[in-house]
Design a protein around this motif. Structure first.
Motif, PDB file in Angstrom:
ATOM      1  N   GLY A  95       0.790  -1.052  -0.151  1.00 27.97           N
ATOM      2  CA  GLY A  95       0.126   0.108   0.017  1.00 27.97           C
ATOM      3  C   GLY A  95       0.810   1.305  -0.037  1.00 27.97           C
ATOM      4  O   GLY A  95       0.232   2.423   0.145  1.00 27.97           O
ATOM      5  N   ARG A  96       2.158   1.097  -0.123  1.00 27.01           N
ATOM      6  CA  ARG A  96       2.980   2.397  -0.352  1.00 27.01           C
ATOM      7  C   ARG A  96       2.835   3.041  -1.779  1.00 27.01           C
ATOM      8  O   ARG A  96       2.777   2.217  -2.752  1.00 27.01           O
ATOM      9  CB  ARG A  96       4.439   1.932  -0.046  1.00 27.01           C
ATOM     10  CG  ARG A  96       4.601   1.640   1.575  1.00 27.01           C
ATOM     11  CD  ARG A  96       6.038   1.193   1.855  1.00 27.01           C
ATOM     12  NE  ARG A  96       6.767   0.059   0.679  1.00 27.01           N
ATOM     13  CZ  ARG A  96       7.688  -0.601   0.895  1.00 27.01           C
ATOM     14  NH1 ARG A  96       8.725  -0.429   1.959  1.00 27.01           N
ATOM     15  NH2 ARG A  96       8.059  -1.722   0.224  1.00 27.01           N
ATOM     16  N   ILE A  97       2.941   4.311  -1.618  1.00 27.55           N
ATOM     17  CA  ILE A  97       2.661   5.153  -2.913  1.00 27.55           C
ATOM     18  C   ILE A  97       4.074   5.700  -3.358  1.00 27.55           C
ATOM     19  O   ILE A  97       4.881   6.003  -2.631  1.00 27.55           O
ATOM     20  CB  ILE A  97       1.542   6.302  -2.651  1.00 27.55           C
ATOM     21  CG1 ILE A  97       0.439   5.819  -2.250  1.00 27.55           C
ATOM     22  CG2 ILE A  97       1.811   6.978  -4.266  1.00 27.55           C
ATOM     23  CD1 ILE A  97      -0.267   4.844  -3.037  1.00 27.55           C
ATOM     24  N   PHE A  98       4.536   5.272  -4.677  1.00 23.98           N
ATOM     25  CA  PHE A  98       5.592   6.027  -5.130  1.00 23.98           C
ATOM     26  C   PHE A  98       5.138   6.727  -6.249  1.00 23.98           C
ATOM     27  O   PHE A  98       4.452   6.542  -7.128  1.00 23.98           O
ATOM     28  CB  PHE A  98       6.518   4.859  -5.714  1.00 23.98           C
ATOM     29  CG  PHE A  98       6.917   3.793  -4.440  1.00 23.98           C
ATOM     30  CD1 PHE A  98       8.125   3.980  -3.662  1.00 23.98           C
ATOM     31  CD2 PHE A  98       6.212   2.511  -4.355  1.00 23.98           C
ATOM     32  CE1 PHE A  98       8.479   3.263  -2.729  1.00 23.98           C
ATOM     33  CE2 PHE A  98       6.622   1.972  -3.246  1.00 23.98           C
ATOM     34  CZ  PHE A  98       7.849   2.020  -2.496  1.00 23.98           C
ATOM     35  N   PHE A  99       5.813   7.964  -6.177  1.00 24.07           N
ATOM     36  CA  PHE A  99       5.703   9.019  -7.215  1.00 24.07           C
ATOM     37  C   PHE A  99       6.659   8.926  -8.415  1.00 24.07           C
ATOM     38  O   PHE A  99       7.879   8.666  -8.146  1.00 24.07           O
ATOM     39  CB  PHE A  99       5.703  10.190  -6.721  1.00 24.07           C
ATOM     40  CG  PHE A  99       4.665  10.650  -5.784  1.00 24.07           C
ATOM     41  CD1 PHE A  99       3.401  11.311  -6.253  1.00 24.07           C
ATOM     42  CD2 PHE A  99       4.718  10.281  -4.472  1.00 24.07           C
ATOM     43  CE1 PHE A  99       2.339  11.429  -5.256  1.00 24.07           C
ATOM     44  CE2 PHE A  99       3.760  10.614  -3.501  1.00 24.07           C
ATOM     45  CZ  PHE A  99       2.481  11.078  -3.840  1.00 24.07           C
ATOM     46  N   THR A 100       6.296   8.828  -9.544  1.00 23.82           N
ATOM     47  CA  THR A 100       7.177   8.746 -10.889  1.00 23.82           C
ATOM     48  C   THR A 100       7.249   9.903 -11.419  1.00 23.82           C
ATOM     49  O   THR A 100       6.605  11.063 -10.971  1.00 23.82           O
ATOM     50  CB  THR A 100       6.476   7.635 -11.899  1.00 23.82           C
ATOM     51  OG1 THR A 100       5.563   8.455 -12.626  1.00 23.82           O
ATOM     52  CG2 THR A 100       5.855   6.301 -11.074  1.00 23.82           C
ATOM     53  N   SER A 101       7.975  10.031 -12.417  1.00 26.54           N
ATOM     54  CA  SER A 101       8.506  11.404 -13.053  1.00 26.54           C
ATOM     55  C   SER A 101       7.923  11.199 -14.436  1.00 26.54           C
ATOM     56  O   SER A 101       7.990  12.279 -15.414  1.00 26.54           O
ATOM     57  CB  SER A 101      10.143  11.441 -13.324  1.00 26.54           C
ATOM     58  OG  SER A 101      10.541  10.376 -14.044  1.00 26.54           O
ATOM     59  N   THR A 102       6.709  10.480 -14.659  1.00 31.60           N
ATOM     60  CA  THR A 102       6.064  10.273 -15.915  1.00 31.60           C
ATOM     61  C   THR A 102       4.694  10.928 -15.745  1.00 31.60           C
ATOM     62  O   THR A 102       4.001  10.644 -15.075  1.00 31.60           O
ATOM     63  CB  THR A 102       5.545   8.879 -15.950  1.00 31.60           C
ATOM     64  OG1 THR A 102       6.750   7.967 -16.130  1.00 31.60           O
ATOM     65  CG2 THR A 102       4.809   8.718 -17.302  1.00 31.60           C
ATOM     66  N   PRO A 103       4.509  12.064 -16.709  1.00 31.27           N
ATOM     67  CA  PRO A 103       3.383  12.953 -16.469  1.00 31.27           C
ATOM     68  C   PRO A 103       2.348  12.414 -17.189  1.00 31.27           C
ATOM     69  O   PRO A 103       2.528  11.503 -18.016  1.00 31.27           O
ATOM     70  CB  PRO A 103       4.196  14.319 -17.148  1.00 31.27           C
ATOM     71  CG  PRO A 103       5.094  13.944 -18.111  1.00 31.27           C
ATOM     72  CD  PRO A 103       5.727  12.600 -17.365  1.00 31.27           C
ATOM     73  N   CYS A 104       1.259  12.932 -16.877  1.00 23.86           N
ATOM     74  CA  CYS A 104      -0.058  12.558 -17.659  1.00 23.86           C
ATOM     75  C   CYS A 104       0.430  13.308 -19.120  1.00 23.86           C
ATOM     76  O   CYS A 104       1.006  14.268 -19.124  1.00 23.86           O
ATOM     77  CB  CYS A 104      -1.170  13.443 -17.053  1.00 23.86           C
ATOM     78  SG  CYS A 104      -2.684  13.596 -18.156  1.00 23.86           S
ATOM     79  N   ARG A 105      -0.146  12.819 -20.036  1.00 21.14           N
ATOM     80  CA  ARG A 105       0.059  13.183 -21.539  1.00 21.14           C
ATOM     81  C   ARG A 105      -0.551  14.619 -21.596  1.00 21.14           C
ATOM     82  O   ARG A 105      -0.085  15.176 -22.421  1.00 21.14           O
ATOM     83  CB  ARG A 105      -0.350  12.219 -22.611  1.00 21.14           C
ATOM     84  CG  ARG A 105      -1.810  12.148 -22.582  1.00 21.14           C
ATOM     85  CD  ARG A 105      -1.958  10.721 -23.588  1.00 21.14           C
ATOM     86  NE  ARG A 105      -3.455  10.545 -23.481  1.00 21.14           N
ATOM     87  CZ  ARG A 105      -4.167   9.626 -22.637  1.00 21.14           C
ATOM     88  NH1 ARG A 105      -3.280   9.406 -21.221  1.00 21.14           N
ATOM     89  NH2 ARG A 105      -5.275   9.289 -22.656  1.00 21.14           N
ATOM     90  N   TYR A 106      -1.459  14.938 -21.004  1.00 20.09           N
ATOM     91  CA  TYR A 106      -2.004  16.341 -21.038  1.00 20.09           C
ATOM     92  C   TYR A 106      -1.219  17.185 -20.212  1.00 20.09           C
ATOM     93  O   TYR A 106      -1.632  18.436 -20.135  1.00 20.09           O
ATOM     94  CB  TYR A 106      -3.443  16.369 -20.752  1.00 20.09           C
ATOM     95  CG  TYR A 106      -4.284  15.267 -21.739  1.00 20.09           C
ATOM     96  CD1 TYR A 106      -4.547  15.487 -23.140  1.00 20.09           C
ATOM     97  CD2 TYR A 106      -4.820  14.083 -21.334  1.00 20.09           C
ATOM     98  CE1 TYR A 106      -4.989  14.648 -23.829  1.00 20.09           C
ATOM     99  CE2 TYR A 106      -5.311  13.273 -22.035  1.00 20.09           C
ATOM    100  CZ  TYR A 106      -5.448  13.494 -23.436  1.00 20.09           C
ATOM    101  OH  TYR A 106      -6.173  12.684 -24.159  1.00 20.09           O
ATOM    102  N   LEU A 107      -0.186  17.156 -19.476  1.00 22.08           N
ATOM    103  CA  LEU A 107       0.333  17.857 -18.494  1.00 22.08           C
ATOM    104  C   LEU A 107       1.416  18.821 -19.434  1.00 22.08           C
ATOM    105  O   LEU A 107       2.198  18.183 -19.830  1.00 22.08           O
ATOM    106  CB  LEU A 107       1.041  17.348 -17.503  1.00 22.08           C
ATOM    107  CG  LEU A 107       1.468  18.347 -16.378  1.00 22.08           C
ATOM    108  CD1 LEU A 107       0.541  19.257 -15.648  1.00 22.08           C
ATOM    109  CD2 LEU A 107       2.379  17.378 -15.338  1.00 22.08           C
ATOM    110  N   ASP A 108       1.309  20.177 -19.354  1.00 20.82           N
ATOM    111  CA  ASP A 108       2.381  20.828 -19.809  1.00 20.82           C
ATOM    112  C   ASP A 108       3.533  20.966 -18.740  1.00 20.82           C
ATOM    113  O   ASP A 108       3.346  21.580 -17.666  1.00 20.82           O
ATOM    114  CB  ASP A 108       1.935  22.379 -20.060  1.00 20.82           C
ATOM    115  CG  ASP A 108       2.990  23.141 -20.749  1.00 20.82           C
ATOM    116  OD1 ASP A 108       4.475  23.047 -20.237  1.00 20.82           O
ATOM    117  OD2 ASP A 108       2.950  24.088 -21.577  1.00 20.82           O
TER     118      ASP A 108
END
Ligand code: SF4
Ligand code: SF4
Length: 93
Positions: free
Chosen positions: A31-44
């Motif tokens: 249940g641990r959350i890891f943040f990636t450096s992959t943005p949503c394709r709609y993010l500038d």
């Protein structure tokens, strides 16, 4: 003032437009959350603004409308998100 008392404009103003919620997250089996450096394709990624903001829920099914209830429950919302910070301030009051 509690979240529930805010109008739409006041609610939106809490967002600091950091764009952190618009990067992919991974949850492991514990249940641990890891943040990636992959943005949503709609993010500038330069401005950290959504390129389809007004139509985001129509165009991007994964995009989530934040509500006071969700801000309390969502584990993947970053600790430094403006809503999480506002929630912590509310709890301290
Ligand atoms: S569509 Fe949603 S998740 Fe994607 S950039 Fe816009 S606000 Fe962020
Ligand atoms: S992480 Fe929070 S403050 Fe940052 S853009 Fe997302 S909703 Fe706004």
């Amino acid at each position: 003032m509690s979240f529930e008392e805010l109008d739409k404009e006041q609610w939106e103003a809490i967002c600091e437009q950091c764009g952190l919620c618009c990067f992919e997250k991974i949850e492991d089996e514990r249940g641990r959350i890891f943040f990636t450096s992959t943005p949503c394709r709609y993010l500038d990624i330069e401005t950290r603004q959504c390129k389809i903001y007004e139509k985001r829920f129509k165009i991007c099914p994964e995009c989530v409308q934040l509500t006071p209830e969700l801000v309390q429950d969502l584990k993947w919302l970053h600790r430094s998100c403006g809503y999480k910070k506002a929630l912590r301030r509310q709890k301290e009051e």
